[in-house]
Design a protein around this motif. Structure first.
Motif, short mmCIF file in Angstrom:
data_model
loop_
_atom_site.label_atom_id
_atom_site.label_comp_id
_atom_site.label_asym_id
_atom_site.label_seq_id
_atom_site.Cartn_x
_atom_site.Cartn_y
_atom_site.Cartn_z
N LYS A 99 0.87 -1.18 0.00
CA LYS A 99 0.00 0.00 0.00
C LYS A 99 0.90 1.23 0.00
CE LYS A 99 -3.87 -1.82 2.63
NZ LYS A 99 -4.52 -1.83 3.92
N PRO A 100 0.53 2.29 -0.69
CA PRO A 100 1.35 3.50 -0.68
C PRO A 100 1.49 4.04 0.75
CG PRO A 100 -0.43 3.67 -2.30
CD PRO A 100 -0.69 2.43 -1.50
N ALA A 101 2.60 4.72 0.99
CA ALA A 101 2.82 5.31 2.31
C ALA A 101 1.75 6.36 2.59
CB ALA A 101 4.20 5.95 2.36
N GLU A 102 1.23 6.35 3.80
CA GLU A 102 0.27 7.38 4.18
C GLU A 102 1.03 8.65 4.55
OE1 GLU A 102 -3.06 6.31 6.41
OE2 GLU A 102 -3.27 4.41 5.36
N GLU A 103 0.26 9.70 4.77
CA GLU A 103 0.86 11.02 4.99
C GLU A 103 1.86 11.05 6.14
OE1 GLU A 103 -1.00 15.33 5.81
OE2 GLU A 103 -2.19 14.03 4.52
N ASP A 104 1.53 10.39 7.26
CA ASP A 104 2.44 10.44 8.39
C ASP A 104 3.72 9.66 8.12
OD1 ASP A 104 0.99 8.10 8.44
OD2 ASP A 104 0.72 8.06 10.61
N GLU A 105 3.61 8.54 7.42
CA GLU A 105 4.82 7.79 7.06
C GLU A 105 5.66 8.61 6.09
OE1 GLU A 105 4.25 3.96 5.20
OE2 GLU A 105 6.41 3.68 4.92
N CYS A 133 7.58 -0.49 10.10
CA CYS A 133 6.45 -0.65 11.02
C CYS A 133 5.12 -0.36 10.34
CB CYS A 133 6.61 0.25 12.25
SG CYS A 133 6.43 2.02 11.94
N GLN A 134 5.17 0.21 9.16
CA GLN A 134 3.95 0.55 8.44
C GLN A 134 3.65 -0.45 7.32
OE1 GLN A 134 2.02 3.21 9.66
NE2 GLN A 134 3.57 2.89 11.25
N ILE A 135 4.43 -1.50 7.23
CA ILE A 135 4.18 -2.53 6.22
C ILE A 135 3.60 -3.76 6.92
CG2 ILE A 135 5.17 -4.02 4.43
CD1 ILE A 135 7.53 -2.02 4.25
N ALA A 136 2.33 -3.98 6.72
CA ALA A 136 1.68 -5.15 7.29
C ALA A 136 1.96 -6.35 6.40
CB ALA A 136 0.18 -4.91 7.42
N ILE A 137 2.40 -7.42 7.01
CA ILE A 137 2.72 -8.63 6.24
C ILE A 137 1.43 -9.34 5.84
CG2 ILE A 137 3.84 -10.89 6.36
CD1 ILE A 137 5.86 -9.61 8.32
N THR A 138 1.39 -9.69 4.58
CA THR A 138 0.27 -10.48 4.05
C THR A 138 0.87 -11.68 3.32
OG1 THR A 138 0.27 -9.37 1.91
CG2 THR A 138 -1.10 -8.39 3.65
#
Ligand code: FES
Length: 107
Positions: free
Chosen positions: A62-68, A87-92
């Motif tokens: 997923k693209p980085a959100e604003e805070d990332e 920490c912002q990459i959820a493993i799937t």
């Protein structure tokens, strides 16, 4: 369960098996992978979990959100087009085989 490979700036490679749903940072910390400091514990406030994502996986994230994105401007190591906060990459399951490299400054 997905396998994630962490490569240090010196080229040492470590592959861990992670549960889907945890972050790439959490999988590293739980398995004692060096180079992912994670001072803020995954709150997107420290940038010490900065990684360079292997380009063939970038399209799966997923693209980085604003805070990332904002935090990525504060990394101690150079920000590159494939920079992400682990920490912002959820493993799937789709991320099985993901490869990330840790910056030299994070040891
Ligand atoms: S652990 Fe602090 S920003 Fe990721």
């Amino acid at each position: 369960m997905p396998n994630i490979t962490y490569i240090s700036h010196t080229g040492e490679s470590r592959t861990v098996t992670a549960d889907a749903g945890v972050s790439v940072m959490q999988a590293a910390v739980r398995n004692g992978v060096p180079g992912i400091v994670a001072d803020c514990g995954g709150e997107c406030q420290c940038a010490t979990c900065h990684v360079y994502v292997d380009e063939k996986f970038l399209g799966l994230l997923k693209p980085a959100e604003e805070d990332e994105d904002a935090m990525l401007t504060l990394t101690a190591s150079e920000r590159k087009p494939n920079s992400r906060l682990s920490c912002q990459i959820a493993i799937t399951d789709k991320l099985d085989g993901l490869i990330v490299t840790t910056p030299e400054i994070q040891q």
